[in-house]
Design a protein around this motif. Structure first.
Motif, PDB file in Angstrom:
ATOM      1  N   TYR A 191       1.076  -1.250   0.530  1.00  0.00           N
ATOM      2  CA  TYR A 191      -0.741  -0.170  -0.183  1.00  0.00           C
ATOM      3  C   TYR A 191       0.824   1.258   0.516  1.00  0.00           C
ATOM      4  O   TYR A 191       2.099   1.093   0.494  1.00  0.00           O
ATOM      5  N   ILE A 204      -8.399   9.818  -9.505  1.00  0.00           N
ATOM      6  CA  ILE A 204      -9.173   9.670  -9.592  1.00  0.00           C
ATOM      7  C   ILE A 204     -10.586   9.988 -10.813  1.00  0.00           C
ATOM      8  O   ILE A 204     -12.013   9.794  -9.815  1.00  0.00           O
ATOM      9  N   VAL A 242      -4.320   2.408  -0.466  1.00  0.00           N
ATOM     10  CA  VAL A 242      -4.255   2.892  -1.611  1.00  0.00           C
ATOM     11  C   VAL A 242      -3.304   1.989  -1.589  1.00  0.00           C
ATOM     12  O   VAL A 242      -2.094   1.896  -2.115  1.00  0.00           O
ATOM     13  N   ARG A 243      -3.308   1.325  -3.222  1.00  0.00           N
ATOM     14  CA  ARG A 243      -2.449   0.434  -3.643  1.00  0.00           C
ATOM     15  C   ARG A 243      -1.341   1.083  -4.112  1.00  0.00           C
ATOM     16  O   ARG A 243      -1.761   1.932  -5.012  1.00  0.00           O
ATOM     17  N   ASP A 245      -0.216   0.330  -7.179  1.00  0.00           N
ATOM     18  CA  ASP A 245      -0.420   0.506  -8.363  1.00  0.00           C
ATOM     19  C   ASP A 245      -1.338   1.154  -8.733  1.00  0.00           C
ATOM     20  O   ASP A 245      -1.336   2.134 -10.596  1.00  0.00           O
ATOM     21  N   GLU A 246      -2.167   1.629  -7.334  1.00  0.00           N
ATOM     22  CA  GLU A 246      -3.162   3.019  -7.514  1.00  0.00           C
ATOM     23  C   GLU A 246      -2.477   4.439  -8.193  1.00  0.00           C
ATOM     24  O   GLU A 246      -2.611   5.118  -9.006  1.00  0.00           O
ATOM     25  N   GLN A 249      -1.631   4.494 -12.030  1.00  0.00           N
ATOM     26  CA  GLN A 249      -3.175   4.909 -12.914  1.00  0.00           C
ATOM     27  C   GLN A 249      -3.352   5.315 -13.388  1.00  0.00           C
ATOM     28  O   GLN A 249      -3.797   6.043 -13.875  1.00  0.00           O
ATOM     29  N   ALA A 250      -3.225   6.580 -11.476  1.00  0.00           N
ATOM     30  CA  ALA A 250      -4.084   7.803 -10.850  1.00  0.00           C
ATOM     31  C   ALA A 250      -4.147   8.377 -12.326  1.00  0.00           C
ATOM     32  O   ALA A 250      -3.554   8.736 -13.494  1.00  0.00           O
TER      33      ALA A 250
END
Length: 291
Positions: A191, A204, A242-243, A245-246, A249-250
């Protein structure tokens, strides 16, 4: 210009005090701290940093609340809110109202023979902060903590803003060695947490998201100011886990703090990020109007 005052701490219950009499001005080059002070010898203390613009300290109330919360976690006496607020006003009054600045509040455990040592400083800062427009590249670095560190091991002082910043500074040096500017820490589970000196916000769609402060992150004062603004300007907000990877990718991501304010993240581990220059500018403009 640098302003320094030592503060004689008073109990929160005291009333009708002459707060000016409890401020001792110190020349910035003068010796003021014992070599045996726990803050110098062990990093045993807490601090806060407050931005100053247009002759006003930016939202000192939340910073004093966080200073008190850090003191509780550290088993230090809670600061007398009115006394510290008076000290902040005194320092701001001595600074150039046409220049930005930084105020720093510090409480240490003192020496074995003394009560806690307290002081406040004010320093001018550059008018232009390059990172607000240019942004920063970051690397994800493992903090070595599980996500539930605050509950599992409260003696690790997660969630307190302590003077023990050596690991944070080491992380920034590691980022530089990897060709990056800054860091986003991650938990053992992957995270995203926070930066060494900042909070993390990602976008996002029309939602702004920040990692929850209940997982060992400091509650971000600037982050909360931005969320309050965002909710009145067409965005929803969310505090949650929040991962990592997020973040990559945001639609956009920022590091936010009291001094640099809103700094866009341009790359994560070499992966180029989308940027929202217009929103970055709006958020910084909003923060620079706050007093």
């Amino acid at each position: 210009m640098t302003v320094v005052f030592l503060i004689t701490p008073q109990d929160r219950a005291d009333a009708g005090l002459d707060f000016d009499a409890l401020l001792t001005p110190v020349h910035s080059d003068a010796a003021a701290l014992s070599v045996f002070d726990a803050g110098a010898a062990r990093g045993d203390g807490v601090f806060e940093t407050i931005g100053v613009n247009a002759g006003s300290a930016r939202k000192p109330g939340p910073h004093l609340a966080r200073l008190a919360a850090s003191a509780r976690i550290m088993d230090l006496p809670e600061p007398h809110t009115e006394q510290w607020m008076h000290a902040i006003k005194r320092v701001v009054g001595l600074m150039d109202p046409h220049r930005g600045g930084v105020i720093r509040l510090v409480i240490t455990r003192g020496t074995p023979q003394s009560s806690p040592t307290c002081w406040i400083t004010g320093q001018e800062s550059p008018a232009d902060v390059r990172e607000r427009e240019d942004g920063v590249s970051v690397v994800l670095l493992d903090r070595g903590w599980p996500i539930d560190i605050a509950e599992r091991a409260p003696w690790m002082l997660a969630g307190a803003k302590t003077l023990s910043y050596a690991p944070n500074m080491a992380a920034l040096r590691e980022a530089n060695r990897r060709g990056a500017d800054d860091v986003v820490f991650t938990s053992l589970e992957g995270y995203a947490l926070e930066g060494p000196t900042s909070s993390l916000i990602i976008r996002i769609g029309r939602r702004l998201v920040t990692p929850t402060s209940g997982d060992g992150n400091l509650p971000g004062t600037t982050q909360q100011e931005l969320f309050d603004w965002a909710e009145h300007n067409g965005f929803s907000t969310q505090s949650r886990r929040v991962r990592a990877d997020e973040v990559r990718q945001a639609d956009a991501a920022w590091l936010v703090s009291s001094v640099r304010l809103v700094v866009p993240i341009t790359a994560v581990d070499g992966h180029l990020m989308q940027r929202d220059a217009a929103l970055s500018a709006r958020m910084n403009d909003h923060l620079l109007t706050l007093g």
